[in-house]
Motif scaffolding. Structure first.
Motif: not given
Length: 845
Positions: A165-180
């Motif tokens: 998906q080539k997510l930027e680090p901040e995008e990935l952080y927001k995705k992970l925190s959204g799942i949590i």
């Protein structure tokens, strides 16, 4: 080596603080079995090359073929951890026994998840980082909460977010925190009000109970691992790093200071701590391996003090994926991170049984048995709950798999086997038998042990013929039962089976008996001489038929067209009081039927209201939530069918002489009628039956059960007939993930089958969409195949029973779909084609 492992397992069994009984739960294809391989490898059972590929716990041929877990599988594994990791954790030495159960993710097999959760104290909830929280994720989480099982979280397939998906680090952080955040919201929604083991912010990477992983590549990490690494490098405390490596903490490299979110907005180089200290090195390593930039890979490995043999990094021989896996397994081994989650954040039996027993045990909480179980006392009376039966490899006998809550079970022990219908003081549903042998499961193998003490899972042989599916095993003559498990799915799809060769009929009957024992959910019914199998869905049916033919019956079968289970209900109060009398004219009955209040049938089916609960507690719920009169709640005679169904029989009589003499007959007729309703002899749902008045002969010779029950049944059927009866059809909740450009084809496929669209949402960071819809079970046959065909295999649906809905049409009109189904069902059951006329049911006064 295998002998040493067995000896270590046997030795640790008696150390209750060093035991972890846990299972892995998730939505289908989120990576449970692949992640489990990492733990199996760390225990020395499989090789490093096999981890992530072997799927050790998927030992059935069908599981290997379909690539999904079908039966839950247990593995007992021994590990040693060092003092630095364990800290001040309460323990007895550094050796730990993990009894792991890998459970299915497909909704059709969620009864296996329930059986696994009953015998475990903790669970690893696995969520796909790409798909996020799916429909079955919510289901298994709710099941875990209902069984009071402690949870930790693994977010899997993080590598796909970075590389695909080539997510930027901040995008990935927001995705992970959204799942949590989503998982925490589900806990806050579904946890019981009296539940103290979960908080609304239960999952928190700062506390160490969340891990990020790639099961396929064999790596995983928690914040604790990185915090330990940086603490050693900088001499700053690990606790400070734990607090700063997640959330709104930002680091400015130029100022060498940690900043808050507000302060970071005025800084040019401030980056979130998680992104800078965890994701950045992760991105660098994964990208270097993917690009086969071996100089950078070696430089990065030097920085983190890791040495790899040259052959593991040989880009002339190995591809990028293999090199990436070799590097990441050595840097962040998944087994280590998962083991930290299990040992540090899941409870031992000694901890868990103090709060689980009050939920699991039906007897008094202060009796001898309950106290022994809460203390996890190996010297107390034996108390075991058998949650499932596992077929032996030749299919002839079964291992009885369960959990020892107190006592120590030894080969040859004489035990009392209490079935689900056992009541203390009676001998019904009670058998006494010797346990031939005891053992522990390692995948599909049972390793024999001399004895197994409290706090462990166990496999027993020699008692399988004394119980059908589940049972309580005890040595105490006064012990009560464990609560019966509640399944999140219902067997709503049925099919008639027969043998191709008539001489094999005995094999079929024997095979069906074994099938019922091997599967917690499947039901076998005899309808007019036909053997009918009831399952949760199409896939469940397919697996059951394959098991029946190949393993249990071992003969060729003929399979009819699948049919659907319906329910009957009423939509109004009886338009007049139903009156009947016995054939001798000496006993008379007056009854009325009315629909249950909205939500009451669901409350009964969920177990919130039942015949076994405290009457005061039941009355309180009925009065406060459903508006019942307090006096009426005290006159409930029965729930039906099967003493726990969603229909209620109420005594509304006044001053009737000899009423107690006919109560058993009224209840028996009520149970019969709620099993076989007036329209199509299907189970009744959502009806309240009131006995308004009765005239009863004083002489018992004139009120025998064979006289009373048929007359009372006619009165019951008549009251339902006059209450606008209707059919209820089962409805699946369909969860479909597909590329966004395929949505139109999904909609058209659903519309052809009377499907109703619930909601649609795009999966952030992907080109995928998720659709939730409602589909009648009767229209679901072939739906999966058709949807995959029209979308070129890109759409994957999950069908889960959700609710009962009124079937459109009038049941007495043969020109409507409802009328046709009533007629077809009656013909299949060898009943008259027409519903009995009201005049044939009631009598004249």
């Amino acid at each position: 080596m295998a002998r040493q492992r067995s000896e270590a397992v046997a030795e640790t069994m008696s150390k209750t603080h060093n035991i972890r009984n846990m299972c892995v739960i998730a939505h289908v294809d989120h990576g449970k079995s692949t992640l489990t391989d990492a733990l199996v490898y760390k225990a020395g059972i499989i090789t490093e090359q096999q981890a992530g590929q072997r799927r050790f716990t998927d030992s059935l041929e069908t599981e290997q073929e379909k690539g999904i877990t079908i039966k839950s599988s247990s593995v007992s594994m021994f590990y040693e951890l060092d003092d630095q990791v364990l800290g001040d954790l309460k323990r007895d030495g550094n050796g730990f026994l993990v009894n792991l159960i890998d459970s299915p993710g497909h909704v059709d097999f969620s009864s296996e998840v329930t059986a696994a959760l009953r015998v475990t104290d903790g669970a690893l909830l696995v969520v796909d980082a790409v798909s996020g929280v799916s429909v079955q994720t919510e289901t298994v989480l709710r099941q875990a909460l209902s069984e009071r099982v402690q949870l930790t979280l693994i977010i899997n397939k993080v590598d796909r977010c970075i590389l695909e998906q080539k997510l930027e680090p901040e995008e990935l952080y927001k995705k992970l925190s959204g799942i949590i955040a989503r998982c925490n919201a589900l806990i806050a929604t579904y946890r019981s009000t009296d539940d103290t083991i979960y908080s609304d912010e239960h999952f928190n990477p700062k506390s160490g109970n969340v891990s990020f992983a790639s099961g396929k590549q064999g790596w995983a990490f928690t914040l604790s691992q990185f915090a330990t690494f940086y603490a050693e490098k900088t001499k700053v405390s690990k606790e400070k790093y734990m607090d700063r490596l997640w959330g709104e903490s930002f680091y400015s490299a130029s100022n060498k200071k940690w900043l808050s979110y507000e302060q970071s907005r005025t800084s040019d180089d401030a980056k979130r701590g998680f992104n800078q200290f965890i994701l950045q090195p992760l991105y660098q390593m994964l990208t270097a391996c993917a690009d086969l930039n071996m100089d950078e890979v070696r430089t990065l490995l030097t920085k983190i003090d890791i040495k790899l043999p040259a052959e593991k990094l040989d880009a002339t021989v190995l591809d990028s994926k293999t090199i990436m896996s070799n590097v990441m397994k050595r840097w962040l081994p998944a087994g280590e991170a998962m083991l930290h989650l299990i040992v540090l954040h899941l409870p031992s039996p000694a901890q868990a049984q103090t709060y689980r027993i009050q939920h699991l045990y039906e007897g008094p909480q202060d009796d001898q048995v309950a106290c022994s179980m809460k203390a996890c006392d190996p010297k107390g009376d034996v108390m075991i709950y058998i949650s499932k039966k596992i077929p032996a490899q030749d299919g002839s006998r079964f291992l009885c798999f369960g959990r020892i809550f107190s006592g120590t079970i030894v080969s040859g022990t004489n035990v009392r086997i209490l079935g689900p219908d056992f009541h203390p003081g009676s001998t019904s549903d009670l058998q006494i038998k010797n346990v031939t042998s005891v053992g522990v499961m390692i995948g599909d193998r049972c390793i024999q042990m001399h004895s197994v003490p409290a706090g462990n899972v166990v496999a027993l042989t020699g008692i399988d013929k004394c119980l059908l599916k589940t049972a309580t095993i005890t040595t105490n003559p006064d012990a009560h039962n464990f609560r019966v498990m509640k399944f999140s799915v219902s067997p709503v799809v049925r099919v008639a089976v027969d043998v191709k060769n008539p001489t094999d009929h005995a094999k079929l009957i024997d095979g069906l008996k074994k099938l019922v024992q091997a599967d917690s959910l499947v039901q076998v019914l005899n309808e007019n001489g036909q053997q009918v199998i009831a399952c949760a869905g199409e896939l469940h049916l397919e697996i059951c038929l394959a098991d029946l033919e190949k393993l249990h019956a071992r003969c060729e079968l003929k399979v009819a067209t699948p049919i659907v289970t319906y329910r009957e209900t009423i939509t109004a109060e009886s338009r007049q009081i139903a009156f009947t009398k016995t054939t001798n004219k000496h006993n008379k009955f007056f009854m009325r039927a009315s629909p249950l209040e909205e939500g009451l049938a669901d409350a009964i089916e969920s177990g919130r209201i039942s015949s076994k609960q405290d009457p005061k507690e039941r009355s309180k719920i009925l009065v406060e939530e459903f508006g019942w009169d307090l006096a009426t709640t005290k006159k409930i005679w029965a729930f039906g069918p099967y003493d726990n169904g969603p229909n209620i029989l109420v005594d509304s009589t006044r001053s009737v002489d000899g009423l107690g003499n006919i109560q058993d007959a009224v209840v028996a007729a009520f149970q019969w009628t709620t099993q076989e309703g007036v329209l199509a002899s299907e189970n009744l749902r959502g009806a309240r039956i009131e006995l308004l008045d009765a005239e009863i002969h004083r002489d018992s010779a004139h009120r025998r059960p064979d006289q009373l029950i048929p007359a009372i049944r006619r009165c019951l059927l008549a009251s339902l007939h006059m209450a606008e009866p209707r059919l209820l059809e089962p409805i699946f909740l369909v969860d479909v993930e597909c590329p966004t450009h395929m949505i139109g084809k999904v909609y058209s496929t659903l519309n052809k089958r009377r499907g109703q669209i619930g909601e649609e949402s795009e999966l952030s960071g992907t080109t995928l969409s998720r659709i939730k819809a409602y589909l009648p079970v009767n229209e679901s046959f072939g739906f999966t195949e058709e949807l995959r065909r029209v979308t070129s295999g890109t759409a994957f649906p999950q069908c889960q029973f959700d609710h009962w809905s009124l079937l459109p049409g009038e049941p007495f009109d043969m020109n409507t779909k409802c009328g046709q189904i009533v007629s077809e069902t009656r013909q299949r059951k060898s009943l008259s084609e027409q519903v009995p006329a009201l005049e044939s049911l009631i009598d004249r006064q």
